[in-house]
Design an enzyme around this catalytic site. Structure first.
Site, PDB file in Angstrom:
ATOM      1  CE  LYS A  81       7.339  -5.871   2.479  1.00  0.00           C
ATOM      2  NZ  LYS A  81       6.452  -6.984   2.056  1.00  0.00           N
ATOM      3  CB  SER A 156       7.421  -9.857   4.581  1.00  0.00           C
ATOM      4  OG  SER A 156       6.756  -9.285   3.462  1.00  0.00           O
ATOM      5  CB  SER A 180       3.820  -9.963   2.811  1.00  0.00           C
ATOM      6  OG  SER A 180       4.599 -11.105   3.070  1.00  0.00           O
TER       7      SER A 180
END
Lengths: 498, 509, 103
Positions: A81, A156, A180
């Site tokens: 990420k 997210s 997330s």
């Protein structure tokens, strides 16, 4: 090798590399090819580090040739990420304000992944600074759900989850502040774990809300998640909030996969009204499956969970308004000046206006308000008290059960653009995942089938007491095994070809 | 912003008409090896931005970890200031934007300071004699320092009118203790002296703890003075100003005096004092208005979520208490008795910051009067000339004691001793080494002296006549010439003796 | 967060908050955020009613205390690394626009 290496899970790949059946470079090239062929439609990646990945894979192959002992995930590709600092490799957090920034240091987990021979393919898309549930709040365009490219992949960490579901990587890293990791896992049919707060170092993870953020593993199987969790987890002296005691045996728990005699509790407040029918149906079937596996099913009430969302949307913006203050155009990242000889204050104001998107701006302003003199007690102070009540609810529930379960998200993946300018509707996606973040205990989402009405994946959430992350893996693996039997193979085989 | 128009009242008028209330905030940089929250070195004077890391640069993703030594120093300071030590406290974030602060918040302490409710007894020597004032300490809390900013361009090189600024973050994150007094009433016309005496006593106390190098000119000790005036001691507190940039003991005293006269002028004309930050200017001797901080009322403090609470155990606190040295006041009183000197003489030693140096010199074998004479005389003169602290001179108490012993033994006279000190300060070695290298010992052999005397008498024939005529004082001219010829190495008394043997004066009638 | 009544936040209040947060917003944006903040605050205001005064606040999920580091120097970044991301550099320092206020 004629087999499609991108379909292998991480455990299989790691043992094949260790046994010399396949080279890490071959595995890496297969994934880089896959990214090259599908990512223009999925947009899981913001940056693909071809050179770095091949160099890392080459180093693993050389180490093996030299007879060195390889780590349990050596040679396995991973999607990181873009909120995790990587030395010399762009780290943007999905924000214009960090466009082009190359950190001069590695996050602790980056170091641990590298040391373990895990091959970092690149950096994945995300809602700006991890604020959002759809990845539509990325400054660099949304990620598309491989199950239906018109739908969101969750957020997210939509990029990491989509990379798994699109077979661009067998492993990924997410961060979970309010869901997330778990909500994207649910809507993409993958596995995601939010570890106990303090279980994985946050050093080098760009902070959203420091007291809620936690890094965790994303994978396509429960065992793979356990292997990755083990590589990245454990004490880090650079993170004051890191737990000093060693991790429980997560891999052993995933292999045990035995819920006989365990008490599994359904949380009354997380389900029912507001939850899509197909989500409820698959959840109920999973509960029955646990019963057939020999677990005792009970129901618990957590009366303060309905207030978790409100507390969360005060605590998160407050901490984030302070954490994001450092992005001011002075030391790194974007600077917007102008040719009117602006003062430093003007340049900061212009830079931040141009650099932050709507959701980040909204939360910064909200947090600034909630911390202001005169409002602090009513908002931030009260929210911290609700946090105590949520912890008490969990403590009481864990008196009655070994783990708690709920649907991970109220609905399956919604359409891109559907909730973009309706923050409240967007926030409701996190209603079931937020309590774990407020209390600090771990949670896992794993797929339990497709909703009959739309054919999209449904996730089930398992919650365990703090520092009992091994229970997630034991219970998750047991359910995964029975569902794989029922489905005749992994759910992700159903993903349309891209 | 211009201050040229600030009116002032004569000091006597102000102190007769108003009752001043002081408040002092002193920031002290701790002398730890590393910063408050990271392992970067704190050594002063490094090249810009070479003592930084992701943590103290506030890079995205970095996290703080508390320096245990900073906590220990904070607790020891609190104990030395008779404070309560918190059983549980936290760091908080103070949020405001400023380019010298990498995170745009300062990690500080807010409503949970580690030390609180203490006091320091301060001896204030005034024209009306010594009085002891108890200054109550509100709190001593921990925080981190900011970076250093240089302002470029513009006419003055000061911040206003600068074209741009350059920031060095080497100082960012160095641990600070901020010590805040409660309002200090009752100082009356001696408020300036009380302010100075408090900071002097505080510095002495902190020095004895060895927690900081306390160099005001390098900014490792910084003092802000709050001052307000009221009509009478019973009246409610007036509006205060906070004066910054008081970077010497003398400037603290002067700044308080000036602010009293400035505020007095405002009030006597029926005006009201503006609550603001003011800046002291050492060169012009005035304060000017700083900004009325727009964000100051809203720092949005909240508990620092990246750090855990600190709960010093009673055992730990007691362990630290056991490491405290005797309080300077006690040491001072005991020393004064041992030396048998007056209050006045003792004050001269302490206000010069020389107590430890003199004590160490006595311990190294010198007589106390001689030790005081060297430190407060020749060495104080050199330190003053170089604008440094006595303790920073490159001479040790042992060196001074050695010089004195050479004087006592007659190897050196005063003139030579000063030359030896000069040599030691110049790095030429120990006093004996300097004596040897420079060939400075007093000349003991009479032969070269007699030769020099004869030469001097030959060149000044009238002198011999005067001596023979009974004007013995005329011998002084010859002594001077001989001293000059021997580069000060002669014993003046012996030279005189020899002259009078050579040219006997007439017998006394 | 069902059926909440919006809390009224004025445009000027948002302008003040935006200034504190150093985000330049134009008038349209201020209006827009004022409206949205009102809705969100209305929805979260219920926290005020839930917890009684005697409930302690939790600022941190884990009950840990006293985590310290030894006072031992560790390597720093080089000036080059420290300055690597800077928009403007001069004399090994970060160059920033003119500062109006004195802190």
């Amino acid at each position: 090798m004629s087999e499609d290496l991108t379909r292998w899970d991480a455990a299989t790949t790691a043992s094949a590399v260790a046994a010399g059946k396949v080279s890490a470079v071959e595995v890496t090239l297969a994934h880089l090819d896959r990214i090259a062929s599908v990512d223009d439609r999925v947009h899981a990646f913001l940056h693909v580090d071809t050179g770095g990945a091949l160099a890392a894979a080459g180093a693993v192959d050389k180490a093996r040739a030299d007879g060195e002992r390889l780590g349990p995930l050596a040679g396995v590709p991973l999607a990181l990420k873009d909120i995790v600092a990587t030395e010399g490799v762009p780290t943007t957090c999905g924000s214009r304000i960090l466009e082009g920034w190359r950190p001069p240091y590695d996050a602790t987990i980056t170091t641990r992944l590298k040391d373990g021979g895990v091959v970092i393919l690149g950096k994945t898309n995300m809602d700006e600074f991890a604020m959002g549930s759809s990845t539509e709040h990325s400054a660099f365009g949304p990620t598309h759900n491989p199950w239906d490219l018109d739908r969101i992949p969750g957020g997210s960490g939509g990029g990491s989850a989509a990379a798994l579901a699109a077979f661009e990587a067998p492993l990924a890293i997410g961060t979970d502040t309010g869901g997330s990791i778990r909500q994207p896992a649910a809507v993409t049919g993958t596995v995601g774990v939010k570890p106990t707060y303090g279980g994985v170092s946050r050093y080098g993870i760009v902070a959203l809300a420091s007291s809620l953020d936690q890094v965790g593993p994303c994978a396509r199987t429960v065992l793979d998640a356990a292997l990755l969790h083990t590589v990245i987890g454990g004490h880090d002296p650079r993170d004051s909030t890191s737990i000093a005691s060693p991790l429980p045996d997560l891999v052993g728990a995933a292999r045990r996969a035995d819920v006989r005699g365990m008490r599994i509790a359904v949380v009354r407040e997380l389900g029912g009204e507001g939850y899509q029918a197909g989500v409820r149906q698959r959840f109920d079937e999973a509960v029955e499956a646990f019963a057939t596996l020999g677990a005792e099913i009970v129901e618990v009430s957590c009366p303060h969970f309905p207030y978790a969302l409100a507390a969360y949307y005060l605590i998160l913006p407050s901490e984030c308004s302070s954490n994001l203050a450092r992005f001011d155009g002075m030391r790194y990242g974007l600077r917007v000046a102008g040719d009117d000889d602006p003062s430093v204050e003007q340049v900061m104001g212009r830079t931040r206006a141009a650099g932050f998107g709507a959701e980040a701006t909204r939360r910064i302003i909200l947090g600034t308000y909630a911390l202001s003199a005169g409002y602090y007690d009513a908002y931030y102070g009260q929210a911290q008290k609700v946090r105590t009540l949520i912890q008490r609810d969990f403590a009481a529930a864990f008196e009655q059960a070994d783990v708690l379960i709920s649907p991970t998200a109220p609905t399956t993946a919604f359409k891109l653009g559907e909730k973009l300018d309706d923050p409240l509707a967007m926030y409701l996606n996190d209603v079931a995942t937020i309590p774990c973040n407020l209390a600090g205990n771990p949670g896992m989402s794993l797929p339990v089938g497709l909703a009959p009405e739309d054919g999209l994946p449904v996730g089930l959430q398992i919650m365990a007491p703090a520092m009992a992350d091994d229970r997630l893996y034991n219970v998750g693996a047991a359910l995964e095994a029975v569902l794989l039997d029922r489905w005749g193979g992994p759910l992700l085989e159903e993903v349309p070809s891209l | 912003m211009t201050s040229a128009a600030d009116k002032v009242l004569p000091y006597d008028e102000v102190s007769a008409a108003y009752d001043p209330v002081l408040g002092l905030e002193v920031h002290v940089e701790l002398g730890t090896a590393t910063k408050m929250f990271c392992g970067c070195s704190t050594v002063f004077g490094a090249e810009p931005n070479t003592q930084t890391c992701p943590v103290c640069l506030g890079l995205p993703g970095s996290l703080p970890v508390v320096n245990a030594m900073a906590i220990e120093s904070a607790i020891r300071i609190g104990l030395a200031l008779n404070c309560q030590i918190a059983t549980w406290c936290r760091f908080a974030r103070k949020n405001y934007f400023y380019p010298d602060m990498p995170k745009n918040f300062q990690t500080s302490q807010y409503d949970e300071p580690i030390c609180f409710d203490g006091y320091l007894d301060v001896d204030v020597d005034t024209a009306e004699g010594r009085r002891t004032v108890r200054v109550e300490i509100e709190r001593a809390h921990m925080e981190e320092d900011t970076g250093k900013t240089l302002h470029h361009g513009g006419a003055t090189g000061r911040i206003h009118g600068a074209d741009y600024s350059l920031v060095d973050y080497n100082r960012a994150g160095i641990p600070l203790i901020e010590i805040v007094t409660k309002p200090v009433p009752g100082a009356g016309k001696f408020a300036p002296e009380v302010a100075r005496a408090y900071v002097t006593a505080l510095r002495e106390t902190l020095r004895s703890l060895e927690v900081s190098d306390l160099k005001m000119e390098q900014g490792s000790m910084r003092c802000d003075v709050n001052l307000s005036l009221r009509a009478a001691p019973e009246a409610p507190l007036g509006t205060r100003t906070e004066t910054k940039n008081d970077n010497s003991l003398r400037s603290i005293e002067r700044a308080v005096r000036y602010e009293m006269t400035r505020q007095g002028a405002v009030l006597s004309e029926g005006g009201s004092v503006l609550q603001e930050t003011r800046h002291w200017h050492e060169d012009t001797g005035i304060t000017t208005s700083g900004r009325v901080k727009s964000d100051a009322d809203d720092y949005r403090y909240f508990p620092e979520p990246d750090l855990l609470p600190i709960a010093p155990s009673p055992e730990w606190v007691e362990q630290l208490r056991a490491t405290l040295p005797e309080s300077p006041a006690v040491v001072r009183a005991r020393t004064q008795v041992a030396w048998g000197i007056s209050d006045f003489d003792m004050l001269a030693v302490t206000s010069a910051g020389a107590l430890e140096l003199v004590t160490a010199t006595v311990a190294a074998g010198a007589d106390q009067a001689a030790a005081r004479k060297w430190w407060l005389g020749e060495l104080a003169r050199v330190a003053n000339e170089r604008s440094v602290e006595l303790a920073d001179l490159a001479i040790t108490p042992a060196d001074v004691a050695e010089v004195e012993s050479l004087v006592v033994s007659g190897t050196l006279n005063d003139t030579l001793a000063r030359q030896v000190i000069e040599g030691v300060l110049a790095g030429e070695g120990t006093p004996s080494e300097v004596v040897a290298a420079r060939g400075l010992a007093v000349v003991r052999d009479d032969a070269p002296l007699l030769a020099a005397i004869d030469e001097a008498l030959a060149s000044q024939p009238d002198v011999a006549e005067k001596i023979r005529g009974g004007k013995v004082a005329a011998a002084g001219a010859i002594v001077g010439a001989v001293m000059k010829a021997t580069r000060g190495q002669a014993d003046a008394a012996r030279v005189r003796e020899l002259i009078l043997q050579r040219i006997p004066p007439p017998p006394d009638p | 967060m069902a059926e909440p009544a919006p809390i009224s936040i004025s445009r000027d209040e948002v302008a003040h908050l935006a200034h504190l947060a150093r985000i330049d917003l134009d008038d349209d944006a201020l209006e827009h955020y004022a409206e949205q903040l009102g809705v969100i605050l209305g929805a979260v205001a219920e926290v005020a009613q839930v917890a009684a005064a005697d409930v302690p606040a939790t600022s941190h999920p884990l009950p840990m205390l006293n985590v310290f580091r030894d006072d031992v120097v560790s390597p720093c970044l080089s000036a080059e690394q420290a300055l690597s991301g800077a928009p403007a550099v001069e004399d090994h320092r970060f160059r920033v626009p003119r500062i109006l206020d004195v802190e």
